[in-house]
Design a protein around this motif. Structure first.
Motif, PDB file in Angstrom:
ATOM      1  N   LYS B 230       0.749  -1.150   0.061  1.00 33.13           N
ATOM      2  CA  LYS B 230      -0.070  -0.079   0.113  1.00 33.13           C
ATOM      3  C   LYS B 230       0.768   1.223   0.070  1.00 33.13           C
ATOM      4  O   LYS B 230       1.919   1.235   0.266  1.00 33.13           O
ATOM      5  N   GLY B 232       1.641   2.958  -2.544  1.00 29.38           N
ATOM      6  CA  GLY B 232       2.372   3.158  -3.687  1.00 29.38           C
ATOM      7  C   GLY B 232       1.236   3.226  -4.967  1.00 29.38           C
ATOM      8  O   GLY B 232       1.028   4.161  -5.564  1.00 29.38           O
ATOM      9  N   SER B 233       0.787   2.079  -5.354  1.00 24.07           N
ATOM     10  CA  SER B 233       0.090   1.778  -6.628  1.00 24.07           C
ATOM     11  C   SER B 233      -1.114   2.509  -6.273  1.00 24.07           C
ATOM     12  O   SER B 233      -1.826   2.885  -7.358  1.00 24.07           O
ATOM     13  N   GLU B 235      -1.740   5.856  -5.886  1.00 22.16           N
ATOM     14  CA  GLU B 235      -1.818   7.297  -6.062  1.00 22.16           C
ATOM     15  C   GLU B 235      -1.917   7.296  -7.607  1.00 22.16           C
ATOM     16  O   GLU B 235      -1.578   6.788  -8.465  1.00 22.16           O
TER      17      GLU B 235
END
Lengths: 232, 235, 257
Positions: B230, B232-233, B235
């Protein structure tokens, strides 16, 4: 613009997760089909390119493919070939006829060219089904890497280190003043004018590796490196 | 049936509290710690790597090996260190429970080594080990058909229960212990053992209960794996 | 070979002409070893094993002062197959041995309290050892059956104070409650077949051994092999094992429970 869209579609998926249902979809890298479903084969980021669905792995060992440019270490020298550790499922073979632009005669002392422990930059020329790997150094870009620093990163992070059209690695070059060679097998070679530059570059590489899944990383890196340089 | 016939007050279809931690063995390609009540299992995956000795290599696919080890201090009465016959059997049972999950045809002549260590045992160690291994394999990026859940079903007398702890296993009046491993994505039972005596009807009930709980365990694993990435992806 | 077996398996046929649900002929001979307290040779088709019972006395374990004990071992006898290698038992053999042991020991077949001579001081221990003589698959069922037959054949030896007088048997049978009988299935491709022979066992993807103690009770299960069974396949095999139990009961000479 299109880069934004693809990044938005990326979700972390687990092995076995259903990505799409319907025969109009095609199973790309990192996926498999079960009846009408396309499912993820490993932990990674799902990516939809038209009807082809793939999963970019978040982790994984190096799986050599023909055409990969890799950095390896000479593990053994025999009469007509070298055994090279390419940090993959098996060692690769560098034959006497593929090792250099110049002609090497049979019977010559091969350690004069590459000796055990030497780092070399080469290309994977053949991978058989039973994992027999051949590498080739005939092009002038391939050579023994004498000085400099090598670091091992996770092979699946290599595309991130390189960036789209080289954007990340070029940024790193500019900001640290170092030369980089990024092997597909996760070995990165760094050469700078000073030890300080090389260590800065190492820190940057490690940072990219650990934050590869973050978006906007290229801009972040620019800031980070400036910050680190200031604090030195 | 009395309200709580189970020593720790759990309902008959209630598993112990499960906890998951990923990446506990940084040297490994993938690793996880899985805790079920007071049973703790750590699994680490190394590989795929070249299989030695060469003569054990399989030409067209990889091998999945497991080494299960009950640590000497994990049980009340010290167990002598080193593999006991039970350890060897469980190593094989666990390897057999995991093999069909992995796309082994992608790794000819190679081996995927799964190490399961039990630092604390309170029954259900092989199940906790298999859950930990499922997480570790996924964490290592190994291509798999899906995650797998493992839990022991059983009976205390005539009452079918899930996830027996040590006190229940040792129940004087006699307990039946049935560790089951089930992969929802392939609909396959990949480990099934029974120790005790059970009627056919209770067996079928216990099996269904175990399969349902195995699904719950894979959902838990999915949540843990995704939460690990969580920030990271999204955004 | 495997592809062929899979192909005909899909049509319900097997390499030795049997159908998927056909169990091979079972033959049992008891009292075959004069020095053993009980013994039996069992053949399932060409798979042959010999089991012998030895009994000894000793102190009971502190937590069960009025109970004797029982242990079953299956040896890896090289005589039985050209494929087996000398050395410590393979993990597969250990799994088989432990499966057979659990099937008998955990079934409460023998009433351990009736093995007590003097509480807290002296109890009987039963040791069963099984040696494969000719391996043609399904050692698990053959071994379990041989252990049961040997136990039924066994008689208490004479006890002189605290010493066993070997060679002088009484005519007292062992305290046997119930009879555990095992049925083993293998899955090759999508076909599930009972009582595997050597070829089938070697090529199997998964194996399930089911031990029952009566017409409605299961006392042991062991799934082996790298593959898996669907829940429906498991339910089907359980039902079939109760049917096959009747055949095995007849062979061993006991009435249906």
């Amino acid at each position: 613009m299109s880069e934004e869209k693809t990044i938005q579609e990326r979700k972390v998926v687990i092995p076995g997760e259903t990505l799409a249902t319907g025969m109009e979809y095609l199973p790309g890298h990192g996926t498999h089909r079960v009846n009408e479903e396309i499912r993820a084969s490993w932990l990674g980021l799902s990516e939809y390119n038209g009807s082809v669905i793939k999963v970019i792995p978040l982790k994984g060992a190096y799986i050599p493919r023909e055409g990969d440019r890799v950095i390896g270490v000479i593990a053994d020298v025999s009469y007509s070939s070298w055994d090279v550790n390419v940090f993959g499922p098996a060692n690769a073979m560098l034959g006497i006829g593929d090792a250099s632009r110049s002609y090497i005669e049979l019977g010559e002392d091969l350690t004069r060219y590459y000796d055990i422990g030497d780092y070399i930059y080469a290309e994977v020329s053949k991978v058989s089904k039973s994992m027999f790997i051949k590498i080739n150094m005939k092009d002038k870009m391939f050579r023994k890497l004498n000085t400099g620093l090598t670091v091992k990163i996770s092979p699946v992070k290599v595309p991130r280190i390189i960036g789209k059209k080289g954007s990340m690695v070029n940024l790193l070059k500019e900001e640290t003043g170092c030369t980089f060679i990024v092997g597909q097998n996760g070995i990165v070679w760094i050469k700078g004018e000073t030890r300080q530059q090389e260590l800065l570059a190492l820190k940057a590489i490690k940072y990219v590796e650990n934050n590869a899944h973050m978006s906007g990383l290229t801009d972040t890196m620019k800031e980070k490196i400036k910050e680190w340089k200031q604090n030195e | 049936m009395s309200k709580s016939i189970r020593p720790d007050g759990r309902k008959v279809d209630e598993m112990r509290e499960a906890k998951i931690e990923l990446g506990v063995i940084p040297n490994a390609n993938g690793s996880a710690k899985f805790t079920m009540g007071k049973t703790v299992a750590i699994a680490a995956v190394y590989g795929p790597r070249e299989l030695h000795p060469r003569r054990n290599q399989i030409a067209d696919k990889g091998l999945l090996r497991c080494n299960y080890d009950l640590m000497s201090f994990s049980v009340s009465e010290r167990k002598r260190p080193g593999p006991s016959r039970r350890d060897k059997e469980l190593s094989l049972v666990i390897a057999n429970a995991l093999s069909s999950l992995v796309f082994l045809d992608k790794f000819p002549k190679q081996v995927i080594d799964v190490f399961v260590e039990i630092p604390q045992a309170d029954a259900g160690t092989r199940c906790a080990g298999i859950c930990a291994a499922s997480l570790a394999l996924a964490d290592a990026g190994i291509p798999m058909r899906g995650l797998t859940g493992s839990v022991s079903a059983g009976a205390l007398g005539e009452t079918v229960v899930i996830d027996l702890d040590k006190e229940e296993e040792d129940w004087e009046a006699g307990a039946t212990d049935m560790p089951v491993t089930y992969c929802p994505k392939t609909n396959l039972i990949t480990s099934l053992q029974l120790d005790g005596e059970i009627s056919k009807k209770n067996f079928f009930n216990a099996l269904e209960l175990a399969i349902g709980k195995a699904k719950e365990l894979t959902d838990m694993q999915e949540k843990a794996l995704k939460e690990n990435y969580k920030g990271g992806s999204e955004e | 070979m495997k592809e062929y077996i899979k192909l005909i398996g899909a049509e319900g046929l097997r390499i030795d002409g049997r159908k998927l649900d056909d169990y091979r002929e079972v033959k049992i001979e008891t009292g075959v070893s004069a020095k053993a307290e009980g013994s039996a040779i069992v053949s399932i088709g060409n798979s042959k094993v010999i089991a012998g019972v030895k009994m000894e006395v000793g102190e009971p374990f502190s937590d069960t002062p009025d109970e004797g004990g029982l242990m079953v071992g299956v040896e890896q006898a090289l005589i039985a197959s050209a494929k087996w290698e000398a050395g410590p038992p393979s993990d597969e053999m250990i799994e088989i041995a432990r499966t057979v042991d659990r099937g008998i020991r955990e079934s409460k077949m023998v009433d351990f309290t009736k093995l007590c001579v003097t509480k807290g001081e002296l109890v009987w221990r039963i040791l069963i050892d099984i040696y494969p003589l000719n391996y043609d698959g399904n050692i698990i069922d053959a071994s379990s059956l041989a252990a049961v037959a040997a136990l039924l054949n066994a008689r208490f030896p004479k006890l002189d104070g605290k010493k066993v007088v070997y060679g002088e048997a009484t005519d007292k049978k062992l305290p046997i409650n119930k009879i555990p009988l095992t049925t083993t299935f293998v899955k090759i491709g999508d076909a599930v077949m009972v009582d595997p022979n050597d070829d089938e066992e070697e090529l199997m993807d998964s194996r399930l051994s089911i031990s029952t103690t009566g017409k409605d009770s299961i006392n042991a299960l062991q799934k082996s092999g790298p593959g898996g069974f669907t829940p429906d396949e498991v339910k089907d095999m359980i039902e079939k094992s109760f049917k096959i139990r009747k055949v095995l009961e007849k062979a061993v000479g006991v009435k249906s429970a």
